[in-house]
Motif scaffolding. Structure first.
Motif, PDB file in Angstrom:
ATOM      1  N   LEU A 102     -28.795  79.897   9.385  1.00 59.03           N
ATOM      2  CA  LEU A 102     -29.551  78.954  10.204  1.00 59.03           C
ATOM      3  C   LEU A 102     -30.670  78.246   9.443  1.00 59.03           C
ATOM      4  N   GLY A 103     -31.524  79.044   8.777  1.00 57.97           N
ATOM      5  CA  GLY A 103     -32.667  78.467   8.074  1.00 57.97           C
ATOM      6  C   GLY A 103     -32.215  77.398   7.093  1.00 57.97           C
ATOM      7  N   LEU A 104     -31.179  77.756   6.363  1.00 60.60           N
ATOM      8  CA  LEU A 104     -30.615  76.849   5.365  1.00 60.60           C
ATOM      9  C   LEU A 104     -30.116  75.554   6.015  1.00 60.60           C
ATOM     10  N   LEU A 105     -29.344  75.744   7.094  1.00 61.84           N
ATOM     11  CA  LEU A 105     -28.743  74.609   7.781  1.00 61.84           C
ATOM     12  C   LEU A 105     -29.785  73.637   8.305  1.00 61.84           C
ATOM     13  N   ARG A 106     -30.813  74.213   8.919  1.00 61.84           N
ATOM     14  CA  ARG A 106     -31.767  73.353   9.609  1.00 61.84           C
ATOM     15  C   ARG A 106     -32.550  72.473   8.655  1.00 61.84           C
ATOM     16  N   HIS A 107     -32.854  73.033   7.484  1.00 59.12           N
ATOM     17  CA  HIS A 107     -33.741  72.269   6.607  1.00 59.12           C
ATOM     18  C   HIS A 107     -32.989  71.515   5.524  1.00 59.12           C
ATOM     19  N   SER A 108     -31.676  71.713   5.473  1.00 61.96           N
ATOM     20  CA  SER A 108     -30.910  71.016   4.458  1.00 61.96           C
ATOM     21  C   SER A 108     -30.863  69.523   4.755  1.00 61.96           C
ATOM     22  N   PRO A 109     -31.240  68.695   3.770  1.00 66.84           N
ATOM     23  CA  PRO A 109     -31.189  67.239   3.992  1.00 66.84           C
ATOM     24  C   PRO A 109     -29.752  66.763   4.184  1.00 66.84           C
ATOM     25  N   VAL A 110     -28.797  67.512   3.633  1.00 61.99           N
ATOM     26  CA  VAL A 110     -27.400  67.113   3.786  1.00 61.99           C
ATOM     27  C   VAL A 110     -26.994  67.222   5.254  1.00 61.99           C
ATOM     28  N   VAL A 111     -27.320  68.378   5.877  1.00 65.16           N
ATOM     29  CA  VAL A 111     -26.964  68.561   7.284  1.00 65.16           C
ATOM     30  C   VAL A 111     -27.681  67.530   8.152  1.00 65.16           C
ATOM     31  N   LYS A 112     -28.953  67.293   7.833  1.00 62.88           N
ATOM     32  CA  LYS A 112     -29.725  66.315   8.588  1.00 62.88           C
ATOM     33  C   LYS A 112     -29.075  64.937   8.487  1.00 62.88           C
ATOM     34  N   GLY A 113     -28.680  64.580   7.264  1.00 64.22           N
ATOM     35  CA  GLY A 113     -28.041  63.286   7.052  1.00 64.22           C
ATOM     36  C   GLY A 113     -26.725  63.171   7.805  1.00 64.22           C
ATOM     37  N   VAL A 114     -25.945  64.264   7.768  1.00 66.55           N
ATOM     38  CA  VAL A 114     -24.651  64.263   8.453  1.00 66.55           C
ATOM     39  C   VAL A 114     -24.851  63.980   9.936  1.00 66.55           C
ATOM     40  N   ILE A 115     -25.803  64.695  10.536  1.00 69.00           N
ATOM     41  CA  ILE A 115     -26.009  64.538  11.982  1.00 69.00           C
ATOM     42  C   ILE A 115     -26.501  63.131  12.310  1.00 69.00           C
ATOM     43  N   GLU A 116     -27.426  62.644  11.481  1.00 63.71           N
ATOM     44  CA  GLU A 116     -28.009  61.341  11.802  1.00 63.71           C
ATOM     45  C   GLU A 116     -27.032  60.190  11.592  1.00 63.71           C
ATOM     46  N   ALA A 117     -26.170  60.329  10.597  1.00 64.63           N
ATOM     47  CA  ALA A 117     -25.254  59.216  10.307  1.00 64.63           C
ATOM     48  C   ALA A 117     -24.185  59.078  11.386  1.00 64.63           C
ATOM     49  N   VAL A 118     -23.952  60.144  12.167  1.00 63.77           N
ATOM     50  CA  VAL A 118     -22.919  60.071  13.194  1.00 63.77           C
ATOM     51  C   VAL A 118     -23.429  59.338  14.438  1.00 63.77           C
ATOM     52  N   ASP A 119     -24.730  59.405  14.667  1.00 60.82           N
ATOM     53  CA  ASP A 119     -25.286  58.769  15.876  1.00 60.82           C
ATOM     54  C   ASP A 119     -24.870  57.307  16.063  1.00 60.82           C
ATOM     55  N   PRO A 120     -25.005  56.448  15.035  1.00 60.55           N
ATOM     56  CA  PRO A 120     -24.602  55.045  15.250  1.00 60.55           C
ATOM     57  C   PRO A 120     -23.125  54.910  15.598  1.00 60.55           C
ATOM     58  N   VAL A 121     -22.292  55.758  15.003  1.00 57.31           N
ATOM     59  CA  VAL A 121     -20.852  55.694  15.292  1.00 57.31           C
ATOM     60  C   VAL A 121     -20.602  56.045  16.755  1.00 57.31           C
ATOM     61  N   VAL A 122     -21.260  57.116  17.212  1.00 60.84           N
ATOM     62  CA  VAL A 122     -21.095  57.521  18.613  1.00 60.84           C
ATOM     63  C   VAL A 122     -21.601  56.421  19.543  1.00 60.84           C
ATOM     64  N   ALA A 123     -22.713  55.798  19.157  1.00 59.92           N
ATOM     65  CA  ALA A 123     -23.256  54.706  19.976  1.00 59.92           C
ATOM     66  C   ALA A 123     -22.229  53.581  20.118  1.00 59.92           C
ATOM     67  N   VAL A 124     -21.564  53.246  19.009  1.00 56.56           N
ATOM     68  CA  VAL A 124     -20.548  52.187  19.073  1.00 56.56           C
ATOM     69  C   VAL A 124     -19.414  52.585  20.010  1.00 56.56           C
ATOM     70  N   MET A 125     -18.952  53.841  19.880  1.00 54.57           N
ATOM     71  CA  MET A 125     -17.840  54.278  20.736  1.00 54.57           C
ATOM     72  C   MET A 125     -18.224  54.221  22.211  1.00 54.57           C
ATOM     73  N   LEU A 126     -19.442  54.678  22.511  1.00 54.10           N
ATOM     74  CA  LEU A 126     -19.890  54.659  23.904  1.00 54.10           C
ATOM     75  C   LEU A 126     -20.062  53.232  24.403  1.00 54.10           C
ATOM     76  N   GLY A 127     -20.589  52.380  23.532  1.00 52.02           N
ATOM     77  CA  GLY A 127     -20.794  50.988  23.913  1.00 52.02           C
ATOM     78  C   GLY A 127     -19.477  50.292  24.235  1.00 52.02           C
ATOM     79  N   VAL A 128     -18.465  50.549  23.404  1.00 49.35           N
ATOM     80  CA  VAL A 128     -17.147  49.954  23.651  1.00 49.35           C
ATOM     81  C   VAL A 128     -16.597  50.430  24.990  1.00 49.35           C
ATOM     82  N   MET A 129     -16.779  51.741  25.275  1.00 46.26           N
ATOM     83  CA  MET A 129     -16.303  52.258  26.561  1.00 46.26           C
ATOM     84  C   MET A 129     -17.059  51.635  27.725  1.00 46.26           C
ATOM     85  N   ALA A 130     -18.355  51.456  27.555  1.00 49.17           N
ATOM     86  CA  ALA A 130     -19.155  50.828  28.610  1.00 49.17           C
ATOM     87  C   ALA A 130     -18.596  49.450  28.917  1.00 49.17           C
ATOM     88  N   TYR A 131     -18.275  48.703  27.848  1.00 46.20           N
ATOM     89  CA  TYR A 131     -17.732  47.364  28.050  1.00 46.20           C
ATOM     90  C   TYR A 131     -16.383  47.420  28.767  1.00 46.20           C
TER      91      TYR A 131
END
Lengths: 224, 177
Positions: A102-131
């Motif tokens: 856990l400690g490793l995961l939470r503070h790893s910049p790689v994990v942080k980057g992975v999670i953050e980079a997915v947000d815009p993709v999910v936003a696009v998918m949700l936006g397309v569905m909304a439309y």
């Protein structure tokens, strides 16, 4: 198609949605839609919307409700069990196994980057569905009436912060009498004796009052 | 344990994330299975992993309290009631699918779902901007849209590509506005 093949397809679809959906159940919905509508064609877009709506009226996690029903529709009880287990098992096990890291995961910049980079993709998918749902609304109810109902939904959900399940229930309740009511309105404007409206009025009850008021307004503006 | 997870999920409207405060209430305040900071740690891990949130919390708490059996019981209590209810309700609706009242319900529910989707899009978009900033968010979103809508790439591949970009490239870029 053989049963084994069906169960295999369910498993693959649920495995992908389970391990690729980031940000909890609701953000997984576009992935479910892709698997069920586009990849395996278990349901069409409209039925998917209906399933999603009904799942929203019930409490509890949304992703497992979707998995259970999609699995059930394809292969009965066995399908439902397979779908739910495959959907949640990998990440449930990962929770137990990975806690040491856990400690490793939470503070790893790689994990942080992975999670953050997915947000815009999910936003696009949700936006397309909304439309897509908006254009379905326009197709089903007409542009003006549809927009008016969407505006009422927006008001209730965003401005008044009402519980989504409650709002869906209100719209469903009104939907029960929508066509009957619309017919009665049309008859009345055509000058025929009005028999259906009184019954519809009674059946409409409290739940639909707000939305039906809007509908009446928009319908009237439609008439020449 | 069955009761605790049953209650917190049956009362949680709007999917797993909205059950989190209720689960916290049962796990920390009511049954004292964890302290508040343990719960926060668990939540952080649950957020770092993909998949539904509620079932990850149930699995982890269940395992901590009662081993593998605890994991199964807690997860089943989280999933089963709502899963069975949705199957029963949709079976009932499908039987009357061609009737006008059910058609009216189907038509009327679309605008609500559309608005809920808009709200979700807004929330995730906001998270995204506060995470990686405007410029990154817009660029990633544009590429993702082009890949999924124009090139019809499987969304799973797009997500994996985002994982790779986020894990390998993003940490080495200077943080932009």
């Amino acid at each position: 198609m053989s049963r084994g093949r069906t169960l295999w397809e369910i498993s693959m679809a649920m495995l992908r949605t389970g391990i690729l959906g980031y940000g909890g159940g609701p953000s997984t919905i576009p992935l479910f839609r892709y698997e069920a509508v586009e990849r395996y064609r278990w349901v069409d877009n409209e039925e998917f919307g209906q399933i999603l709506a009904v799942a929203n009226t019930l409490p509890g996690p949304i992703a497992t409700k979707m998995a259970a029903y999609l699995g059930y529709e394809q292969a009965g009880l066995m399908g439902a069990v397979t779908a739910v287990v495959v959907h949640i098992l990998p990440t449930s096990l990962a929770m137990v196994v990975l806690f040491g890291a856990l400690g490793l995961l939470r503070h790893s910049p790689v994990v942080k980057g992975v999670i953050e980079a997915v947000d815009p993709v999910v936003a696009v998918m949700l936006g397309v569905m909304a439309y897509e749902f908006l254009s379905k609304t326009w197709k089903g109810l007409g542009k003006w009436v549809g927009t008016a109902f969407a505006a009422v939904a927006f008001l209730l959900l965003v401005v008044f912060q009402l519980n989504p399940g409650v709002v869906v229930l209100v719209f469903l309740a009104y939907g029960l009498v929508h066509y009957r009511w619309a017919d009665a309105l049309r008859r009345r404007s055509a000058g025929q004796p009005d028999t259906g409206a009184a019954g519809a009025d009674a059946a409409r009850g409290d739940a639909g009052r707000q939305t039906s008021a809007t509908h009446q307004q928009t319908s009237i503006t439609h008439q020449p | 344990m069955w009761w605790g997870f049953f209650i917190s999920n049956v009362l949680g409207y709007g999917g797993g994330p909205s059950s989190i405060p209720l689960m916290q209430n049962e796990i920390v305040q009511h049954y004292h299975w964890m302290t508040n900071s343990q719960f926060a740690n668990m939540l952080a891990l649950a957020n770092a992993l993909p998949g539904p949130i509620a079932t990850k919390i149930a699995a982890f708490t269940g395992y901590g309290v009662g081993g593998w059996l605890g994991l199964v019981v807690a997860t089943a209590a989280t999933v089963l009631p709502s899963a069975m209810a949705v199957v029963l309700l949709l079976r009932l609706l499908n039987r009357y699918r061609q009737s006008r009242p059910v058609k009216g319900m189907t038509a009327l529910v679309q605008p609500v779902i559309a608005v809920l989707m808009v709200v979700l899009t807004w929330q995730i978009g906001r998270d995204s901007v506060s995470g990686v900033g405007w410029i990154q968010s817009m660029c990633i979103a544009a590429v993702a849209w082009w890949a999924m809508e124009r090139r019809k790439v499987h969304p799973a591949l797009v997500i994996v590509a985002a994982f790779i970009y986020g894990g390998l490239i993003l940490p080495h870029l200077p943080r932009l506005a």
